[in-house]
Design an enzyme around this catalytic site. Structure first.
Site: not given
Ligand SMILES: [Zn+2]
Length: 712
Positions: A497-498, A501, A504
Site C-alpha cells: 500500500h505505502e 503512494h 505515485h
C-alpha cells in the site's frame, strides 16, 4: 484487511504571515543552518547528519518570511499580470519553506520528541496564518483572477491551464472573495483550529503511550508466541517498568487480540484502546474535538456553505457530501449483512466451545482466527515465516514494480537518515536512468505516530529541476534481538500500500510542483496505494517473495490456495468498521453552524444509530476521541476516501484482469495515463480516459465478497 494509512503531504503550504512573537527566531537563521541552501546531496536529499532539532523552527519561520516577500513582489509587480509573472512565479516561491517543512513534518511524525512537539505546536498556527496571508491577499488574488478570466484566450498547454484553474479555486476555497472583516475572522478561526489540532495530536500520542497494557503476570499473555512475549518484555524494559508491556496501535482493534487466549486480558486491552483518550485526565481529547467540530461548522458558514463537509468536498473527486454519502449508503447493507454472517459463524464457535457468552468486540479477532482456521486452516504463525521483511520488500514490493514498470532498486549506505534502521534505495527507470530516492522506516517506535504513511522529502518538478525523494513509514512489530522480522499478511499489504503512494510520487512527471505526484484530492490519493495492494497476492508476485526465511522454500501450494480463498474473509467486519468511521467523520462535519457544543459520546452513538452502523460487535475502526485522521491530520470530511478509492482500485484492477493482468504494457499505460499525472488534469476525467468509463461499485463488491448473492 484494509490498512490504516494516510499520506502526510505538505506540499500546498503557500503563504506566510510572521507573527510578532516569532520575529526573534528569524534572526537565528543563517548559513550555518542546514536548510539555508538547497541540499548538495544527491537528489537534494535532506542532510539529516547535519540537521539538529533546533534548526527546524528558525528555518521554517525564515522560509515563511521569504515566501511572503516573494509573494508580495509578485503581487506588487507593476507589469500587468501574465501566466509567467504570476502563476509560474508563484510556483517558484517558498523553496526554503518546502525543504525545511518537508523534513520537519516527516521527522516529527516518525521520530518525535518533546522539543519537536513544541516546535510543531509553535509553527502550526503560523503556517495556517501564512497560508491565509497568501490566499487572502487581495492584490495577489486580483492577478490570479485576471488570468483565470482570460484563460481561454491565453493558448496555454493543458497542464498550465490546469494550474490556473486549481490555483484560482484554491484562493476562492480559502476565502479570497470574502470581505475584509470576514477574512480577519477566518484567519482567527484557522489559527485556532490549527492549534487545537496540534493539541489533539500531542494528547493522543501521550494517551496512546499511557494506554499500553501492562502486566507483571506472564500467564495473562498466554497465546502469544515466545518472540511476542520477549518483545513485550523488551517494551517493558524500554519504559523501565517490571513485567510486560503491550503498546497500543492507533486502531480500535489491537493485533494481539488475535492470539490472546485469556478473555480477561483481551477485554482489558480492548478497553485500554477504546478508552485511551476518554479518561478525564490531561490526555482526554473530547473537549478538543467538540470545539473543533463547532469551529469548522462556523468556518463553513463564513465561506457560504451549509456545513463543513460541503465546503471540504468541493475540490474533491466526489465533489459533494451527497455523492460520498450516497456511495456509502450503497455499501451499508451488503457490508453489515456480511458482518452479521461472520458474527454468526463466530458465535457458533463460541457456543460449540460452551463459552457461555455473547460475542463482544474483544472476542472478534480471536474467534475470527479460529473460524479462519476451521474454514481455511490458516494459522498466522504458519504464514509469518514466509513473510520475512527484507524478502517481502526486495522480492515482493520491488519485484512487482519491476515487472509492471521496469524500474529497479539499489540500496545506498552513503546517505544520512533521521533514525537508526531507516534504509535508502536509489530507484532506476527502465532505461537505467536514475529517477528517485526511496527511504523506508518500517518498525514501531514509541516516538512514532501510529499507522503507516508516505512522505515527500523532495517533490518532482520539471520547472524546479527536482527529482522525487520519498519515504514510507510503518509500525511493524520489531523483532526480538537476533530474530528475523516476520510480517503478518496485513503488514505485507501495508508495505504494498505505502509503496503505491511512493510510486505515485516517484513516477510524477509534472512541470509544476503544486500539481506533482501525490498532490491530488484526498479521495484520489489512496487509489494508487490501494491499487498496488492487489499485486501482493498476484500469483507470480506472491510465489516470488513468499519464501520460508530459514529454508527458502516457497509457500506450499495448499497454504497459498488457502490464503487466496480467504481473501474475502472478514471483509464484512473490515468494511463495516471503515464505514462506521467514515460515517462518524461525515456526521461530525455535517453539523450546522448553529449547533451547540456536542457531547462526543452521545453524538457518536447517535451518528452510528442513524446510519444503521451501531453494531455491538463491530465498533468503528476509530472512536471519535482517537480519530487522528480527522482531527489531527487532513482527513476531516475525507475518511470516506478510503472506501471511495477502494471502489477505484478494484475497478482499476478489474481493467488489468480484463486486459491480460500483470504485463509491462499494462503497467506502462497505467503509469503514463494515471500514476505520472499527479493533479495535472481533472481526476474524474483522467480516470475515465484510462479506464474507458466511469468507475463502478460492482468490482468492489465482488473482490470484497459483498455481492448480495455472494454468500459468505
Ligand atoms: Zn494510503
Amino acid at each position: 484487511m484494509t490498512t490504516t494509512i494516510f499520506v502526510l503531504s505538505f506540499a500546498l503550504v503557500l503563504g506566510l504571515a510572521t507573527l510578532s512573537a516569532t520575529q526573534a527566531a528569524d534572526t537565528e537563521f543563517g548559513p550555518q543552518n542546514p536548510f539555508y541552501a538547497p541540499s548538495t546531496l544527491p537528489f537534494q536529499a535532506p542532510p539529516f547528519d547535519k540537521i539538529k532539532d533546533s534548526d527546524y523552527q528558525p528555518a521554517i519561520e525564515a522560509g515563511m518570511a521569504q515566501q511572503k516577500k516573494e509573494m508580495q513582489e509578485i503581487a506588487n509587480n507593476p507589469d500587468p499580470p501574465t501566466f509567467q509573472n504570476t502563476l509560474v512565479a508563484m510556483e517558484k516561491t517558498g523553496r526554503l519553506l518546502h525543504r525545511a517543512s518537508a523534513a520537519f513534518f516527516a521527522v516529527s511524525a516518525a521520530d518525535t520528541n518533546p522539543d519537536l512537539q513544541k516546535v510543531r505546536s509553535a509553527i502550526a498556527p503560523q503556517l495556517a496564518a501564512h497560508a491565509d496571508a497568501i490566499h487572502l491577499d487581495p492584490k495577489l488574488f486580483l492577478r490570479v483572477k485576471t488570468i483565470y478570466e482570460q484563460r481561454a484566450s491565453l493558448k496555454l498547454d493543458p497542464e498550465s491551464l490546469r494550474l490556473v484553474e486549481v490555483t484560482y479555486d484554491q484562493f476562492v476555497h480559502a476565502g479570497a472573495n470574502l470581505s475584509d472583516a470576514d477574512k480577519e475572522q477566518l484567519k482567527k478561526l484557522n489559527e485556532e483550529m490549527a492549534s487545537l489540532s496540534t493539541e489533539f495530536a500531542n494528547r493522543l500520542l501521550a494517551a496512546t503511550k499511557a494506554g499500553a497494557f501492562v502486566t507483571a503476570d506472564k500467564s495473562a499473555l498466554a497465546g502469544l508466541s515466545d518472540a511476542e512475549i520477549a518483545a513485550a518484555a523488551e517494551a517493558a524494559k524500554g519504559r523501565k517498568v517490571d513485567g510486560y508491556v503491550i503498546p497500543l496501535q492507533n486502531t480500535t482493534q489491537q493485533p494481539d487480540l488475535l492470539s490472546l487466549t485469556n478473555r480477561t486480558t483481551r477485554q482489558a486491552i480492548f478497553e485500554d484502546s477504546w478508552n485511551r483518550a476518554e479518561k478525564s485526565d490531561a490526555n482526554d481529547t473530547r473537549e478538543i474535538i467538540a470545539k473543533l467540530a463547532q469551529l469548522r461548522a462556523q468556518k463553513a458558514k463564513l465561506l457560504g456553505y451549509s456545513n463543513y463537509a460541503a465546503w471540504k468536498l468541493e475540490d474533491q473527486m466526489a465533489k459533494t457530501p451527497e455523492a460520498a454519502l450516497g456511495f456509502m449508503g450503497k455499501l451499508v447493507q451488503p457490508s453489515t449483512a456480511k458482518a452479521a454472517a461472520e458474527a454468526k459463524d463466530i458465535q457458533d464457535v463460541i457456543d460449540a466451545q460452551k463459552g457461555g457468552f455473547t460475542l463482544q468486540p474483544w472476542d472478534w479477532e480471536f474467534y475470527a482466527e479460529q473460524v479462519r482456521k476451521a474454514k481455511y486452516d490458516i494459522d498466522q504463525s504458519q504464514v509469518k515465516p514466509y513473510f520475512e521483511l527484507n524478502n517481502v520488500l526486495q522480492n515482493g514490493v520491488f519485484y512487482a514494480a519491476n515487472q509492471l514498470y521496469g524500474i529497479s532498486f539499489k540500496e545506498r549506505h552513503d546517505l544520512p537518515v533521521y533514525a537508526d534502521g531507516v534504509r535508502v534505495f536509489e530507484v532506476f527507470d527502465s532505461n537505467g536512468s536514475s529517477m528517485a530516492l526511496f527511504y523506508c522506516d518500517y518498525f514501531k517506535r514509541d516516538n512514532k505516530n501510529g499507522g503507516a504513511w508516505m512522505n515527500n522529502f523532495v517533490e518532482q518538478s520539471k520547472l524546479m529541476g527536482t527529482k522525487p525523494v520519498v519515504s514510507n513509514v510503518a509500525n511493524f512489530a520489531p523483532p526480538a534481538p537476533g530474530e528475523p522480522a516476520l510480517l503478518t499478511a496485513d503488514d505485507v499489504r501495508t508495505m504494498f500500500h505505502e509503496f503505491g503512494h511512493a510510486l505515485h510520487g516517484m513516477f510524477a512527471n509534472s512541470e509544476y510542483p503544486s500539481l506533482s505526484g501525490t498532490n491530488t484530492a484526498r479521495d484520489f490519493v489512496e487509489f494508487p496505494s490501494q491499487f498496488n495492494e492487489h499485486w501482493a497476492t498476484y500469483p507470480s508476485i506472491f510465489q516470488h517473495y513468499a519464501r520460508h526465511y530459514k529454508t527458502g522454500a516457497p509457500m506450499p501450494a495448499d497454504l497459498l490456495a488457502k490464503i487466496e480463498k480467504s481473501e474475502t474473509f472478514n471483509k464484512g467486519y473490515s468494511t463495516t468498521e471503515l464505514l462506521a468511521a467514515a460515517e462518524l467523520d461525515m456526521q461530525w462535519h455535517s453539523l450546522p453552524p448553529d449547533a451547540p457544543l456536542q457531547n462526543p459520546d452521545a453524538f457518536e452513538t447517535d451518528a452510528l444509530k442513524k446510519t444503521n452502523l451501531l453494531i455491538s460487535y463491530v465498533p468503528p475502526r476509530y472512536r471519535s476521541s482517537y480519530f487522528s485522521h480527522i482531527w489531527g491530520s487532513g482527513y476531516s470530511a475525507g475518511y470516506y476516501a478510503y472506501l471511495w478509492t477502494q471502489m477505484l482500485d478494484d475497478d482499476a484492477y478489474q481493467w488489468f484482469v480484463e486486459h491480460g493482468g500483470l504485463t509491462r504494457a499494462n503497467g506502462d499505460r497505467f503509469r503514463q495515463m494515471v500514476l505520472s499525472r499527479g493533479n495535472t488534469e481533472d481526476l474524474a476525467k483522467m480516470y475515465e480516459a484510462w479506464r474507458g468509463k466511469a468507475p463502478s461499485i460492482e468490482p468492489m463488491l465482488k473482490y470484497h465478497g459483498l455481492e448480495s448473492n455472494g454468500g459468505k
